[in-house]
Design a protein around this motif. Structure first.
Motif, PDB file in Angstrom:
ATOM      1  N   THR A 121      15.301  30.031 -43.154  1.00  0.00           N
ATOM      2  CA  THR A 121      16.316  29.022 -43.471  1.00  0.00           C
ATOM      3  C   THR A 121      16.670  28.224 -42.223  1.00  0.00           C
ATOM      4  O   THR A 121      16.733  26.998 -42.251  1.00  0.00           O
ATOM      5  CB  THR A 121      17.583  29.695 -44.034  1.00  0.00           C
ATOM      6  N   ALA A 122      16.881  28.935 -41.105  1.00  0.00           N
ATOM      7  CA  ALA A 122      17.231  28.262 -39.853  1.00  0.00           C
ATOM      8  C   ALA A 122      16.119  27.336 -39.398  1.00  0.00           C
ATOM      9  O   ALA A 122      16.361  26.193 -39.003  1.00  0.00           O
ATOM     10  CB  ALA A 122      17.535  29.298 -38.778  1.00  0.00           C
ATOM     11  N   ILE A 123      14.880  27.811 -39.510  1.00  0.00           N
ATOM     12  CA  ILE A 123      13.738  27.006 -39.038  1.00  0.00           C
ATOM     13  C   ILE A 123      13.563  25.743 -39.883  1.00  0.00           C
ATOM     14  O   ILE A 123      13.427  24.641 -39.349  1.00  0.00           O
ATOM     15  CB  ILE A 123      12.433  27.844 -39.057  1.00  0.00           C
ATOM     16  N   THR A 124      13.630  25.907 -41.209  1.00  0.00           N
ATOM     17  CA  THR A 124      13.416  24.725 -42.056  1.00  0.00           C
ATOM     18  C   THR A 124      14.525  23.698 -41.844  1.00  0.00           C
ATOM     19  O   THR A 124      14.262  22.503 -41.777  1.00  0.00           O
ATOM     20  CB  THR A 124      13.351  25.077 -43.551  1.00  0.00           C
ATOM     21  N   HIS A 125      15.771  24.165 -41.708  1.00  0.00           N
ATOM     22  CA  HIS A 125      16.855  23.203 -41.507  1.00  0.00           C
ATOM     23  C   HIS A 125      16.749  22.530 -40.145  1.00  0.00           C
ATOM     24  O   HIS A 125      17.099  21.359 -39.998  1.00  0.00           O
ATOM     25  CB  HIS A 125      18.210  23.880 -41.702  1.00  0.00           C
ATOM     26  N   CYS A 126      16.268  23.272 -39.142  1.00  0.00           N
ATOM     27  CA  CYS A 126      16.006  22.686 -37.822  1.00  0.00           C
ATOM     28  C   CYS A 126      14.953  21.603 -37.954  1.00  0.00           C
ATOM     29  O   CYS A 126      15.068  20.526 -37.380  1.00  0.00           O
ATOM     30  CB  CYS A 126      15.518  23.749 -36.844  1.00  0.00           C
ATOM     31  N   GLY A 127      13.928  21.908 -38.733  1.00  0.00           N
ATOM     32  CA  GLY A 127      12.833  20.964 -38.936  1.00  0.00           C
ATOM     33  C   GLY A 127      13.313  19.685 -39.573  1.00  0.00           C
ATOM     34  O   GLY A 127      12.972  18.584 -39.133  1.00  0.00           O
ATOM     35  N   ILE A 128      14.142  19.811 -40.613  1.00  0.00           N
ATOM     36  CA  ILE A 128      14.673  18.630 -41.297  1.00  0.00           C
ATOM     37  C   ILE A 128      15.502  17.792 -40.324  1.00  0.00           C
ATOM     38  O   ILE A 128      15.397  16.573 -40.271  1.00  0.00           O
ATOM     39  CB  ILE A 128      15.527  19.043 -42.519  1.00  0.00           C
ATOM     40  N   LEU A 129      16.306  18.473 -39.513  1.00  0.00           N
ATOM     41  CA  LEU A 129      17.156  17.787 -38.545  1.00  0.00           C
ATOM     42  C   LEU A 129      16.313  17.019 -37.525  1.00  0.00           C
ATOM     43  O   LEU A 129      16.578  15.855 -37.234  1.00  0.00           O
ATOM     44  CB  LEU A 129      18.048  18.811 -37.835  1.00  0.00           C
ATOM     45  N   LEU A 130      15.272  17.680 -37.006  1.00  0.00           N
ATOM     46  CA  LEU A 130      14.382  17.035 -36.035  1.00  0.00           C
ATOM     47  C   LEU A 130      13.714  15.820 -36.647  1.00  0.00           C
ATOM     48  O   LEU A 130      13.588  14.772 -36.021  1.00  0.00           O
ATOM     49  CB  LEU A 130      13.316  18.030 -35.556  1.00  0.00           C
ATOM     50  N   TRP A 131      13.313  15.957 -37.916  1.00  0.00           N
ATOM     51  CA  TRP A 131      12.667  14.851 -38.604  1.00  0.00           C
ATOM     52  C   TRP A 131      13.635  13.670 -38.708  1.00  0.00           C
ATOM     53  O   TRP A 131      13.263  12.525 -38.484  1.00  0.00           O
ATOM     54  CB  TRP A 131      12.198  15.302 -39.985  1.00  0.00           C
ATOM     55  N   LEU A 132      14.900  13.956 -39.045  1.00  0.00           N
ATOM     56  CA  LEU A 132      15.901  12.901 -39.166  1.00  0.00           C
ATOM     57  C   LEU A 132      16.110  12.198 -37.822  1.00  0.00           C
ATOM     58  O   LEU A 132      16.262  10.983 -37.766  1.00  0.00           O
ATOM     59  CB  LEU A 132      17.237  13.477 -39.659  1.00  0.00           C
ATOM     60  N   ILE A 133      16.111  12.990 -36.737  1.00  0.00           N
ATOM     61  CA  ILE A 133      16.323  12.408 -35.410  1.00  0.00           C
ATOM     62  C   ILE A 133      15.158  11.496 -35.017  1.00  0.00           C
ATOM     63  O   ILE A 133      15.371  10.374 -34.587  1.00  0.00           O
ATOM     64  CB  ILE A 133      16.524  13.529 -34.356  1.00  0.00           C
ATOM     65  N   THR A 134      13.920  11.979 -35.235  1.00  0.00           N
ATOM     66  CA  THR A 134      12.765  11.150 -34.878  1.00  0.00           C
ATOM     67  C   THR A 134      12.725   9.910 -35.759  1.00  0.00           C
ATOM     68  O   THR A 134      12.330   8.838 -35.317  1.00  0.00           O
ATOM     69  CB  THR A 134      11.433  11.908 -35.037  1.00  0.00           C
ATOM     70  N   GLU A 135      13.178  10.044 -36.995  1.00  0.00           N
ATOM     71  CA  GLU A 135      13.186   8.907 -37.902  1.00  0.00           C
ATOM     72  C   GLU A 135      14.220   7.880 -37.428  1.00  0.00           C
ATOM     73  O   GLU A 135      13.976   6.682 -37.446  1.00  0.00           O
ATOM     74  CB  GLU A 135      13.502   9.385 -39.323  1.00  0.00           C
ATOM     75  N   TYR A 136      15.357   8.358 -36.982  1.00  0.00           N
ATOM     76  CA  TYR A 136      16.424   7.466 -36.534  1.00  0.00           C
ATOM     77  C   TYR A 136      15.989   6.645 -35.334  1.00  0.00           C
ATOM     78  O   TYR A 136      16.194   5.450 -35.263  1.00  0.00           O
ATOM     79  CB  TYR A 136      17.690   8.264 -36.190  1.00  0.00           C
ATOM     80  N   TYR A 137      15.386   7.299 -34.348  1.00  0.00           N
ATOM     81  CA  TYR A 137      14.994   6.603 -33.127  1.00  0.00           C
ATOM     82  C   TYR A 137      13.614   5.980 -33.248  1.00  0.00           C
ATOM     83  O   TYR A 137      13.082   5.459 -32.284  1.00  0.00           O
ATOM     84  CB  TYR A 137      15.045   7.544 -31.933  1.00  0.00           C
ATOM     85  N   GLN A 138      12.980   6.081 -34.431  1.00  0.00           N
ATOM     86  CA  GLN A 138      11.619   5.584 -34.639  1.00  0.00           C
ATOM     87  C   GLN A 138      10.709   6.152 -33.555  1.00  0.00           C
ATOM     88  O   GLN A 138       9.969   5.433 -32.915  1.00  0.00           O
ATOM     89  CB  GLN A 138      11.587   4.043 -34.584  1.00  0.00           C
ATOM     90  N   PHE A 139      10.870   7.419 -33.316  1.00  0.00           N
ATOM     91  CA  PHE A 139      10.124   8.046 -32.243  1.00  0.00           C
ATOM     92  C   PHE A 139       8.717   8.385 -32.722  1.00  0.00           C
ATOM     93  O   PHE A 139       8.542   9.224 -33.597  1.00  0.00           O
ATOM     94  CB  PHE A 139      10.859   9.314 -31.800  1.00  0.00           C
ATOM     95  N   PRO A 140       7.700   7.679 -32.226  1.00  0.00           N
ATOM     96  CA  PRO A 140       6.341   7.923 -32.711  1.00  0.00           C
ATOM     97  C   PRO A 140       5.741   9.174 -32.066  1.00  0.00           C
ATOM     98  O   PRO A 140       5.148   9.105 -30.998  1.00  0.00           O
ATOM     99  CB  PRO A 140       5.584   6.667 -32.300  1.00  0.00           C
ATOM    100  N   VAL A 141       5.908  10.297 -32.699  1.00  0.00           N
ATOM    101  CA  VAL A 141       5.520  11.580 -32.126  1.00  0.00           C
ATOM    102  C   VAL A 141       4.051  11.600 -31.729  1.00  0.00           C
ATOM    103  O   VAL A 141       3.690  11.984 -30.617  1.00  0.00           O
ATOM    104  CB  VAL A 141       5.811  12.725 -33.112  1.00  0.00           C
ATOM    105  N   ARG A 142       3.186  11.135 -32.646  1.00  0.00           N
ATOM    106  CA  ARG A 142       1.750  11.208 -32.407  1.00  0.00           C
ATOM    107  C   ARG A 142       1.351  10.323 -31.217  1.00  0.00           C
ATOM    108  O   ARG A 142       0.610  10.729 -30.339  1.00  0.00           O
ATOM    109  CB  ARG A 142       0.998  10.780 -33.667  1.00  0.00           C
TER     110      ARG A 142
END
Ligand SMILES: [Zn+2]
Length: 153
Positions: A121-142
Motif C-alpha cells: 500500500t505504501a509503495i503504490t501510493h508513493c508511486g502515484i505521488l511521484l507520478w503526480l509530481i513528475t506530471e506537474y513539473y513535466q519532468f521527462p524521466v526518460r
C-alpha cells in the motif's frame, strides 16, 4: 521573477543540469548546451516546446521554474506537500493498524500477508505521488536519464 524572453538563460527543463540559451540569429529558438536538445519559445504564452522530440513536450515558465502548461499560475504550496504525505501515510496506516489489531495466527500460511499488504500500500501510493509530481513539473524521466547516461559515457 523573470519572464521568458530572448537573450536570456534558463535552466534546461529536460536534463535539469544544463542551461537553455537562445540561438544566435535564430528567432524563438533555444538550445541546451548540455543535452543538445532544441526548443522553440512562445514568448506571449511563456511556453517552451521541444522541437526534436517525437512526443509533444512543452513547459510553462512561471518566472522561477518550469511547470506543466496545463497548470499555469498554479503554485505548489505546503498544503500540497501535506496532502501528498497524508495520501501516502493514511492508507498505509489504516492497513497497518488493521494488521496490528487483528494479527494473523503466527505460523499460518498467510501470516505474512498483512505486513506485505501494508508495504505494498505504501509503495503504490508513493508511486502515484511521484507520478503526480513528475506530471506537474513535466519532468521527462526518460530524456533526463538519457542525458545523464550520455554524460557518463
Ligand atoms: Zn539540457
Amino acid at each position: 521573477m523573470k519572464r521568458l524572453k530572448d537573450n536570456e538563460t534558463y535552466p534546461c527543463p529536460v536534463c535539469r543540469s544544463g542551461n537553455v540559451t537562445s540561438l544566435f540569429m535564430m528567432e524563438n529558438t533555444f538550445s541546451c548546451q548540455f543535452c543538445q536538445h532544441l526548443f522553440t519559445a512562445d514568448f506571449s504564452q511563456q511556453l517552451l516546446t521541444m522541437m526534436d522530440s517525437e512526443i509533444s513536450l512543452s513547459w510553462y515558465w512561471n518566472g522561477k521554474q518550469w511547470s506543466s502548461p496545463q497548470r499555469q499560475g498554479m503554485e505548489l504550496g505546503w498544503e500540497y506537500a501535506i496532502a501528498g504525505l497524508l495520501f501516502v501515510l493514511l492508507p498505509s496506516l489504516i492497513v497497518g493498524t488493521g494488521a496490528y489489531l487483528f494479527p494473523p495466527v503466527p505460523g499460518t500460511p498467510l501470516a505474512w500477508l498483512p505486513t506485505a499488504w501494508t508495504i505494498l500500500t505504501a509503495i503504490t501510493h508513493c508511486g502515484i505521488l511521484l507520478w503526480l509530481i513528475t506530471e506537474y513539473y513535466q519532468f521527462p524521466v526518460r530524456l533526463y536519464l538519457q542525458a545523464r547516461w550520455q554524460q557518463r559515457s
